[in-house]
Design an enzyme around this catalytic site. Structure first.
Site, PDB file in Angstrom:
ATOM      1  N   ASP A  92       0.798  -1.221   0.000  1.00 36.12           N
ATOM      2  CA  ASP A  92       0.000   0.000   0.000  1.00 36.12           C
ATOM      3  C   ASP A  92       0.831   1.272   0.000  1.00 36.12           C
ATOM      4  O   ASP A  92       0.371   2.338   0.388  1.00 36.12           O
ATOM      5  CB  ASP A  92      -0.894  -0.005   1.243  1.00 36.12           C
ATOM      6  CG  ASP A  92      -0.097  -0.272   2.515  1.00 36.12           C
ATOM      7  OD1 ASP A  92       1.139  -0.072   2.492  1.00 36.12           O
ATOM      8  OD2 ASP A  92      -0.703  -0.678   3.520  1.00 36.12           O
ATOM      9  N   GLU A 114      -0.439  -8.988  -1.083  1.00 41.56           N
ATOM     10  CA  GLU A 114      -0.975  -8.442   0.176  1.00 41.56           C
ATOM     11  C   GLU A 114      -2.217  -7.586  -0.111  1.00 41.56           C
ATOM     12  O   GLU A 114      -2.360  -6.451   0.351  1.00 41.56           O
ATOM     13  CB  GLU A 114       0.083  -7.631   0.941  1.00 41.56           C
ATOM     14  CG  GLU A 114      -0.242  -7.414   2.408  1.00 41.56           C
ATOM     15  CD  GLU A 114       0.785  -6.552   3.126  1.00 41.56           C
ATOM     16  OE1 GLU A 114       0.850  -5.337   2.878  1.00 41.56           O
ATOM     17  OE2 GLU A 114       1.530  -7.098   3.960  1.00 41.56           O
ATOM     18  N   GLU A 128      -2.101   5.037   3.113  1.00 42.86           N
ATOM     19  CA  GLU A 128      -2.052   3.621   2.728  1.00 42.86           C
ATOM     20  C   GLU A 128      -3.439   3.014   2.467  1.00 42.86           C
ATOM     21  O   GLU A 128      -3.593   2.199   1.561  1.00 42.86           O
ATOM     22  CB  GLU A 128      -1.319   2.809   3.808  1.00 42.86           C
ATOM     23  CG  GLU A 128       0.190   3.071   3.868  1.00 42.86           C
ATOM     24  CD  GLU A 128       0.584   4.312   4.657  1.00 42.86           C
ATOM     25  OE1 GLU A 128      -0.308   4.963   5.259  1.00 42.86           O
ATOM     26  OE2 GLU A 128       1.779   4.652   4.679  1.00 42.86           O
ATOM     27  N   HIS A 205       6.936   5.148  12.824  1.00 45.42           N
ATOM     28  CA  HIS A 205       7.190   5.950  11.619  1.00 45.42           C
ATOM     29  C   HIS A 205       5.928   6.511  10.966  1.00 45.42           C
ATOM     30  O   HIS A 205       6.015   7.359  10.105  1.00 45.42           O
ATOM     31  CB  HIS A 205       7.951   5.135  10.568  1.00 45.42           C
ATOM     32  CG  HIS A 205       7.119   4.063   9.912  1.00 45.42           C
ATOM     33  ND1 HIS A 205       6.279   4.323   8.855  1.00 45.42           N
ATOM     34  CD2 HIS A 205       6.985   2.752  10.175  1.00 45.42           C
ATOM     35  CE1 HIS A 205       5.684   3.202   8.490  1.00 45.42           C
ATOM     36  NE2 HIS A 205       6.080   2.240   9.277  1.00 45.42           N
ATOM     37  N   ARG A 207       2.922   8.257   9.250  1.00 42.47           N
ATOM     38  CA  ARG A 207       2.671   9.681   8.977  1.00 42.47           C
ATOM     39  C   ARG A 207       1.665  10.301   9.932  1.00 42.47           C
ATOM     40  O   ARG A 207       1.837  11.407  10.423  1.00 42.47           O
ATOM     41  CB  ARG A 207       2.110   9.828   7.557  1.00 42.47           C
ATOM     42  CG  ARG A 207       3.118  10.208   6.545  1.00 42.47           C
ATOM     43  CD  ARG A 207       2.468  10.454   5.188  1.00 42.47           C
ATOM     44  NE  ARG A 207       3.421  11.050   4.288  1.00 42.47           N
ATOM     45  CZ  ARG A 207       4.495  10.428   3.820  1.00 42.47           C
ATOM     46  NH1 ARG A 207       4.751   9.192   4.171  1.00 42.47           N
ATOM     47  NH2 ARG A 207       5.327  11.057   3.013  1.00 42.47           N
ATOM     48  N   HIS A 238      13.641   5.061  12.327  1.00 40.95           N
ATOM     49  CA  HIS A 238      13.382   5.239  10.897  1.00 40.95           C
ATOM     50  C   HIS A 238      14.223   6.423  10.404  1.00 40.95           C
ATOM     51  O   HIS A 238      14.531   7.328  11.168  1.00 40.95           O
ATOM     52  CB  HIS A 238      11.883   5.516  10.714  1.00 40.95           C
ATOM     53  CG  HIS A 238      11.388   5.467   9.304  1.00 40.95           C
ATOM     54  ND1 HIS A 238      11.598   6.493   8.421  1.00 40.95           N
ATOM     55  CD2 HIS A 238      10.690   4.526   8.617  1.00 40.95           C
ATOM     56  CE1 HIS A 238      11.045   6.180   7.248  1.00 40.95           C
ATOM     57  NE2 HIS A 238      10.482   4.983   7.346  1.00 40.95           N
TER      58      HIS A 238
HETATM   59  C1  UD1 Z   1       6.782   4.787   3.436  1.00 42.59           C
HETATM   60  C2  UD1 Z   1       5.376   4.345   3.035  1.00 42.59           C
HETATM   61  C3  UD1 Z   1       4.693   3.657   4.202  1.00 42.59           C
HETATM   62  C4  UD1 Z   1       5.563   2.559   4.776  1.00 42.59           C
HETATM   63  C5  UD1 Z   1       6.932   3.103   5.123  1.00 42.59           C
HETATM   64  C6  UD1 Z   1       7.825   1.984   5.587  1.00 42.59           C
HETATM   65  C7  UD1 Z   1       4.180   5.780   1.438  1.00 42.59           C
HETATM   66  C8  UD1 Z   1       3.250   6.900   1.261  1.00 42.59           C
HETATM   67  N1  UD1 Z   1       4.558   5.509   2.693  1.00 42.59           N
HETATM   68  O1  UD1 Z   1       6.636   5.802   4.420  1.00 42.59           O
HETATM   69  O2  UD1 Z   1       3.468   3.097   3.753  1.00 42.59           O
HETATM   70  O3  UD1 Z   1       4.937   2.049   5.940  1.00 42.59           O
HETATM   71  O4  UD1 Z   1       7.511   3.687   3.939  1.00 42.59           O
HETATM   72  O5  UD1 Z   1       8.955   2.451   6.247  1.00 42.59           O
HETATM   73  O6  UD1 Z   1       4.574   5.158   0.474  1.00 42.59           O
HETATM   74  N2  UD1 Z   1      14.253   8.450   4.286  1.00 42.59           N
HETATM   75  C9  UD1 Z   1      15.629   8.413   4.077  1.00 42.59           C
HETATM   76  N3  UD1 Z   1      16.204   7.246   3.631  1.00 42.59           N
HETATM   77  C10 UD1 Z   1      15.474   6.131   3.370  1.00 42.59           C
HETATM   78  C11 UD1 Z   1      14.091   6.181   3.568  1.00 42.59           C
HETATM   79  C12 UD1 Z   1      13.495   7.336   4.023  1.00 42.59           C
HETATM   80  O7  UD1 Z   1      16.317   9.383   4.327  1.00 42.59           O
HETATM   81  O8  UD1 Z   1      16.058   5.088   2.983  1.00 42.59           O
HETATM   82  C13 UD1 Z   1      13.621   9.704   4.812  1.00 42.59           C
HETATM   83  C14 UD1 Z   1      13.537  10.826   3.760  1.00 42.59           C
HETATM   84  O9  UD1 Z   1      13.738  12.032   4.411  1.00 42.59           O
HETATM   85  C15 UD1 Z   1      12.099  10.724   3.283  1.00 42.59           C
HETATM   86  C16 UD1 Z   1      11.384  10.311   4.555  1.00 42.59           C
HETATM   87  O10 UD1 Z   1      12.283   9.416   5.207  1.00 42.59           O
HETATM   88  O11 UD1 Z   1      11.641  11.945   2.756  1.00 42.59           O
HETATM   89  C17 UD1 Z   1      10.061   9.648   4.342  1.00 42.59           C
HETATM   90  O12 UD1 Z   1      10.146   8.589   3.404  1.00 42.59           O
HETATM   91  P1  UD1 Z   1       8.856   8.197   2.507  1.00 42.59           P
HETATM   92  O13 UD1 Z   1       9.194   7.019   1.655  1.00 42.59           O
HETATM   93  O14 UD1 Z   1       8.336   9.399   1.821  1.00 42.59           O
HETATM   94  O15 UD1 Z   1       7.772   7.805   3.567  1.00 42.59           O
HETATM   95  P2  UD1 Z   1       7.803   6.804   4.802  1.00 42.59           P
HETATM   96  O16 UD1 Z   1       7.300   7.562   5.981  1.00 42.59           O
HETATM   97  O17 UD1 Z   1       9.102   6.116   4.866  1.00 42.59           O
HETATM   98  N1  UDP Z   2      12.621  -3.638  10.077  1.00 43.83           N
HETATM   99  C1  UDP Z   2      13.986  -3.742   9.832  1.00 43.83           C
HETATM  100  N2  UDP Z   2      14.840  -2.932  10.531  1.00 43.83           N
HETATM  101  C2  UDP Z   2      14.411  -2.027  11.441  1.00 43.83           C
HETATM  102  C3  UDP Z   2      13.015  -1.903  11.683  1.00 43.83           C
HETATM  103  C4  UDP Z   2      12.146  -2.724  10.977  1.00 43.83           C
HETATM  104  O1  UDP Z   2      14.420  -4.549   9.002  1.00 43.83           O
HETATM  105  O2  UDP Z   2      15.238  -1.331  12.044  1.00 43.83           O
HETATM  106  C5  UDP Z   2      11.687  -4.487   9.313  1.00 43.83           C
HETATM  107  C6  UDP Z   2      10.641  -5.232  10.100  1.00 43.83           C
HETATM  108  O3  UDP Z   2      11.113  -6.515  10.472  1.00 43.83           O
HETATM  109  C7  UDP Z   2       9.472  -5.334   9.136  1.00 43.83           C
HETATM  110  C8  UDP Z   2       9.632  -4.108   8.268  1.00 43.83           C
HETATM  111  O4  UDP Z   2      10.948  -3.614   8.468  1.00 43.83           O
HETATM  112  O5  UDP Z   2       9.558  -6.470   8.290  1.00 43.83           O
HETATM  113  C9  UDP Z   2       8.601  -3.084   8.630  1.00 43.83           C
HETATM  114  O6  UDP Z   2       8.911  -1.875   8.009  1.00 43.83           O
HETATM  115  P1  UDP Z   2       8.236  -0.510   8.447  1.00 43.83           P
HETATM  116  O7  UDP Z   2       7.844  -0.592   9.889  1.00 43.83           O
HETATM  117  O8  UDP Z   2       9.182   0.556   8.029  1.00 43.83           O
HETATM  118  O9  UDP Z   2       6.969  -0.430   7.498  1.00 43.83           O
HETATM  119  P2  UDP Z   2       5.474  -0.993   7.571  1.00 43.83           P
HETATM  120  O10 UDP Z   2       5.540  -2.472   7.747  1.00 43.83           O
HETATM  121  O11 UDP Z   2       4.797  -0.282   8.703  1.00 43.83           O
HETATM  122  O12 UDP Z   2       4.900  -0.586   6.255  1.00 43.83           O
END
Ligand code: UD1
Ligand code: UDP
Length: 365
Positions: A92, A114, A128, A205, A207, A238
């Site tokens: 999602d 999923e 999501e 993490h 939003r 995160h």
């Molecule tokens: C995204 C997904 C969410 C998922 C989450 C898992 C969307 C809308 N949201 O949210 O569904 O649960 O990933 O973690 O698709 N960033 C880094 N390096 C990285 C990743 C993220 O610096 O490797 C920082 C950046 O500043 C970025 C911010 O995190 O702008 C947010 O990342 P983003 O992918 O936009 O949303 P998530 O909150 O990670």
């Molecule tokens: N996870 C990881 N390292 C971390 C925290 C989480 O590998 O430091 C894994 C966790 O086991 C799970 C996945 O990341 O499989 C969940 O990711 P996240 O919580 O970012 O996203 P969501 O599942 O809420 O979309």
């Protein structure tokens, strides 16, 4: 063509990629968007997946519309030169829905892994719930992890013949990973493993929790740390700076709170298995912990994953600071309550979801 972009998609897609690569009927070309950069690359390297195409769309502080438009634009160009017979998207995220739209617009069938999770609140989790509903409208094959998710799709008039119940591939990934028992890079975690301390593992993490709710979580963690000197909290943060700035001020100077960078999936799985209790707003962690018999308190008002809540291993507690402190306190000190929440069970699958998923993809015409 599997298409994915974030950490959880990479984890849940890895068993499918592995299975597709073994298939004699299909060629598999992996495309990543790079919505997450470091957190995505970590997972691909663990599972030894080298993407065939990388859209590299990541920008610090990226917006939802930016992720959507860069993904659609990148895939549109890719499909004109490398047109797959079908794409596979997972879950999602915005990568997932953008991948589905880009393929649908070019007449390429969409497989949704999923499928069918619903919180029944369009604004929580945001975006999501909307993302996965949009993908359901345009997918040709819906791989539902449980019968509950299948029933959600049937209620939305998705034809039964287009739905296959597979289990969740996160359990495949967990089982593939946990047996490796990888060493921790952080010596503080190896020390924890050696001394057998009680561990409270925390991730956040979402939003909709950023801002005041997340600051409240930080304060709750600090209060628990003061009240429970024998407990060690581990908080792999995160990468999102909005998460860090909300949680860190309250917890940065506590001797029994270990704050770390995101852990490699292998290390995270090992730590999860060692943990006494988990406090999280993650989707994937809610699915993994029950298989390991580790109780989970979910800092959200609702969940699209009701199975483990109904089974009693996961409890929804919301984000109120006092409530978080009270719920953790109850589980730490009430042995009967703890025992009732720590029975291992597999409501999300038995580790064979990828095999079922790939068989369903192979049967697509
Ligand atoms: C995204 C997904 C969410 C998922 C989450 C898992 C969307 C809308 N949201 O949210 O569904 O649960 O990933 O973690 O698709 N960033 C880094 N390096 C990285 C990743 C993220 O610096 O490797 C920082 C950046 O500043 C970025 C911010 O995190 O702008 C947010 O990342 P983003 O992918 O936009 O949303 P998530 O909150 O990670
Ligand atoms: N996870 C990881 N390292 C971390 C925290 C989480 O590998 O430091 C894994 C966790 O086991 C799970 C996945 O990341 O499989 C969940 O990711 P996240 O919580 O970012 O996203 P969501 O599942 O809420 O979309």
């Amino acid at each position: 063509m599997p298409i994915y972009g974030t950490r959880p998609e990479a984890i849940k897609m890895a068993p499918i990629v592995t299975e597709l690569k073994r298939s004699e009927d299909m060629d598999c070309f992996v495309t990543v968007t790079g919505q997450h950069r470091s957190m995505l690359d970590q997972v691909n390297s663990l599972f030894e997946i080298v993407p065939d195409h990388d859209l590299n769309i990541f920008e610090p502080g990226q917006s939802l519309n930016g992720i959507l438009s860069r993904t659609i634009d990148g895939l549109d160009k890719l499909f004109t030169v490398n047109r797959p017979d079908a794409v596979v998207v997972q879950g999602d995220t915005t990568t997932s829905t953008a991948g589905a739209i880009a393929a649908f617009y070019q007449g390429i069938p969409v497989v949704h892994v999923e499928a069918g999770l619903r919180s029944h609140n369009l604004f929580s989790p945001f975006p999501e719930e909307a993302n996965r509903k949009m993908t359901s409208q345009i997918a040709s094959l819906h791989l539902a992890p449980t019968t509950t998710s299948r029933d959600n799709l049937l209620r939305e008039n998705i034809p039964a013949q287009n739905i296959v119940v597979t289990g969740n591939t996160v359990i495949d990934a967990l089982f593939m990973t946990i047996e490796k028992n990888v060493p921790f890079t952080d010596p503080r975690l190896e020390q924890l493993a050696a001394d057998g301390s009680r561990i409270l593992l925390v991730t956040t993490h979402r939003r909709e929790n950023q801002g005041e709710a997340m600051r409240g979580m930080g304060r709750a963690l600090a209060r628990i740390a003061d009240a429970e000197p024998d407990l060690t909290m581990v908080v792999p943060l995160h990468k999102n700076p909005a998460v860090r700035s909300a949680v860190m001020p309250a917890i940065e100077n506590k001797s029994n709170i270990i704050v770390s960078e995101p852990l490699d999936y292998g290390e995270f799985c090992r730590l999860l298995a060692m943990s006494h209790l988990v406090l999280t707003d993650s989707g994937g962690v809610q699915e993994e912990a029950p298989s390991l018999g580790v109780p989970v308190l979910v800092m959200r008002e609702n969940t699209e994953r009701p199975e483990a809540v109904e089974a009693g291993v996961v409890k929804l507690i919301g984000t109120d600071e006092d409530r978080i402190v009270a719920e953790v306190n109850a589980l730490l000190h009430d042995e009967t309550l703890y025992a009732s929440m720590s029975e291992a069970m597999n409501p999300y699958g038995d580790g064979t979801a990828a095999t079922r998923s790939v068989a369903a993809v192979a049967a697509l015409h």
